[in-house]
Design an enzyme around this catalytic site. Structure first.
Site, PDB file in Angstrom:
ATOM      1  N   GLU A  35     -12.117  -5.121  -1.257  1.00  0.00           N
ATOM      2  CA  GLU A  35     -12.040  -5.019  -2.715  1.00  0.00           C
ATOM      3  C   GLU A  35     -10.751  -4.344  -3.190  1.00  0.00           C
ATOM      4  O   GLU A  35     -10.265  -4.625  -4.290  1.00  0.00           O
ATOM      5  CB  GLU A  35     -13.252  -4.256  -3.251  1.00  0.00           C
ATOM      6  CG  GLU A  35     -14.557  -5.027  -3.183  1.00  0.00           C
ATOM      7  CD  GLU A  35     -14.516  -6.304  -4.001  1.00  0.00           C
ATOM      8  OE1 GLU A  35     -13.941  -6.281  -5.109  1.00  0.00           O
ATOM      9  OE2 GLU A  35     -15.052  -7.327  -3.530  1.00  0.00           O
ATOM     10  N   HIS A  37      -7.755  -4.756  -1.888  1.00  0.00           N
ATOM     11  CA  HIS A  37      -6.735  -5.804  -1.946  1.00  0.00           C
ATOM     12  C   HIS A  37      -6.942  -6.703  -3.169  1.00  0.00           C
ATOM     13  O   HIS A  37      -5.973  -7.095  -3.840  1.00  0.00           O
ATOM     14  CB  HIS A  37      -6.794  -6.670  -0.685  1.00  0.00           C
ATOM     15  CG  HIS A  37      -6.437  -5.958   0.577  1.00  0.00           C
ATOM     16  ND1 HIS A  37      -7.352  -5.690   1.555  1.00  0.00           N
ATOM     17  CD2 HIS A  37      -5.261  -5.450   1.020  1.00  0.00           C
ATOM     18  CE1 HIS A  37      -6.768  -5.061   2.554  1.00  0.00           C
ATOM     19  NE2 HIS A  37      -5.497  -4.897   2.254  1.00  0.00           N
ATOM     20  N   GLN A 149      -1.606   2.781  -3.737  1.00  0.00           N
ATOM     21  CA  GLN A 149      -1.184   4.178  -3.638  1.00  0.00           C
ATOM     22  C   GLN A 149      -1.824   4.905  -2.461  1.00  0.00           C
ATOM     23  O   GLN A 149      -1.423   6.030  -2.160  1.00  0.00           O
ATOM     24  CB  GLN A 149      -1.513   4.908  -4.937  1.00  0.00           C
ATOM     25  CG  GLN A 149      -0.658   4.476  -6.115  1.00  0.00           C
ATOM     26  CD  GLN A 149      -1.015   5.205  -7.403  1.00  0.00           C
ATOM     27  OE1 GLN A 149      -1.965   5.976  -7.447  1.00  0.00           O
ATOM     28  NE2 GLN A 149      -0.255   4.950  -8.452  1.00  0.00           N
ATOM     29  N   ASP A 151      -1.409   4.221   0.587  1.00  0.00           N
ATOM     30  CA  ASP A 151      -0.261   4.395   1.476  1.00  0.00           C
ATOM     31  C   ASP A 151       0.883   4.994   0.653  1.00  0.00           C
ATOM     32  O   ASP A 151       1.878   4.330   0.352  1.00  0.00           O
ATOM     33  CB  ASP A 151       0.132   3.057   2.098  1.00  0.00           C
ATOM     34  CG  ASP A 151      -0.995   2.471   2.936  1.00  0.00           C
ATOM     35  OD1 ASP A 151      -1.347   3.072   3.962  1.00  0.00           O
ATOM     36  OD2 ASP A 151      -1.537   1.430   2.540  1.00  0.00           O
ATOM     37  N   ARG A 188      -9.273  -0.737   8.222  1.00  0.00           N
ATOM     38  CA  ARG A 188      -9.614  -0.028   9.453  1.00  0.00           C
ATOM     39  C   ARG A 188     -10.928   0.758   9.342  1.00  0.00           C
ATOM     40  O   ARG A 188     -11.381   1.309  10.347  1.00  0.00           O
ATOM     41  CB  ARG A 188      -8.468   0.900   9.855  1.00  0.00           C
ATOM     42  CG  ARG A 188      -7.217   0.160  10.331  1.00  0.00           C
ATOM     43  CD  ARG A 188      -6.145   1.123  10.834  1.00  0.00           C
ATOM     44  NE  ARG A 188      -5.061   0.438  11.522  1.00  0.00           N
ATOM     45  CZ  ARG A 188      -3.909   0.084  10.971  1.00  0.00           C
ATOM     46  NH1 ARG A 188      -3.697   0.340   9.687  1.00  0.00           N
ATOM     47  NH2 ARG A 188      -2.972  -0.525  11.677  1.00  0.00           N
TER      48      ARG A 188
END
Length: 288
Positions: A35, A37, A149, A151, A188
């Site tokens: 979700e 992405h 955000q 990352d 992940r």
């Protein structure tokens, strides 16, 4: 259903009619979409007429012993999900298409910003990010690109790359999308066992608590960090880093806190097979 292209020349030809007027947005991903992405795509649609989503598990950003081989590849499912949010094109190249020579002789080094946080334990990671994002920018030639955000360091590096290489691309940082219990969504997360998944939200809870302590200014920053690290470790995490930075990722200490409007607390921690990233922005109340 979005159109799928696997070759650079085909995607360029498909996008050529849109170069004159419509705005093109790029959403770079490694696939195995969730979700978070899909929200990037929704944001991209607010800023552009055509949305291109790249799906490419980029080998140059994985280090030795990392999960490149086991990273989930779910292209058919990803395309079906993208159809529900109205993506226009999917670019899913092979490794050979993106890298005629591997490792690529040309590299992009982003400097000292990469030498902290994730870059300390993944020293080649952001070099790989730099080259693949630059290639995607050159291939798609978007007007806007959307990155999450979660990352935070990667987003800062990409903004620097766009500035330093004079790309005419607007970079949008999308807010972190979270599960109902606060865990930041990540591909992940599926590495977590059932019991680990119950523990994982503690990371965000600790960031929120630490952010409140910073704004209250009752103790020195290093004391707050030490206590937070102890709590997180006791919960079962293996901490890669837990740090307080300025919003621009420069160093901050007790003497300089009030010089900044906003700080960010960043964490990377292992839990079982998963490496979890999260961050929390902290607004500084200068009246205290």
């Amino acid at each position: 259903m979005p159109m799928i292209h696997h070759h650079i020349s085909d995607l360029r030809a498909a996008l050529q009619p849109y170069r004159a007027a419509p705005r093109i947005a790029l959403v770079p991903t490694m696939g195995n979409l969730h979700e978070g992405h899909l929200e990037l795509v929704n944001i991209a649609k607010q800023h552009a007429d055509i949305v291109v989503v790249s799906i490419f598990v980029n080998p140059t950003q994985f280090g030795v012993g990392e999960d490149f081989d086991s990273y989930p590849r779910t292209l058919d499912e990803d395309v079906a999900k993208l159809a529900t949010v109205g993506a226009d094109y999917v670019f899913a190249p092979s490794i050979d298409e993106m890298y005629p020579v591997l490792p690529p002789p040309t590299t992009i080094l982003a400097g000292t910003i990469t030498e902290q946080l994730c870059g300390k334990t993944r020293p080649t990671h952001f070099d790989g990010v730099g080259i693949v994002v630059s290639k995607l920018f050159n291939i798609v030639q978007p007007n806007v690109a959307v990155f999450g955000q979660k990352d935070y360091q990667q987003l800062a590096i990409i903004k620097q790359l766009v500035r330093d290489l004079s790309y005419s691309i607007e970079i949008i940082g999308a807010p972190i999308v979270r599960a109902a219990d606060g865990l930041a969504l990540s591909s992940r997360n599926q590495y977590l066992s059932e019991s680990e998944r119950q523990i994982a939200p503690i990371l965000q809870q600790e960031l929120q608590y630490l952010a409140k302590q910073i704004t209250d200014k009752q103790q020195p920053l290093d004391v707050l960090l030490t206590a937070a690290r102890e709590r997180i470790t006791s919960a079962g995490f293996i901490i890669d880093y837990l740090e307080i930075k300025t919003a621009e990722l420069t160093a901050v200490d007790d003497d300089s806190v009030n010089e900044h409007q906003e700080l960010v607390v960043l964490v990377a921690a292992g839990l079982g097979r998963a490496r979890l990233l999260d961050n929390q922005l902290v607004t500084i109340n200068k009246s205290l």
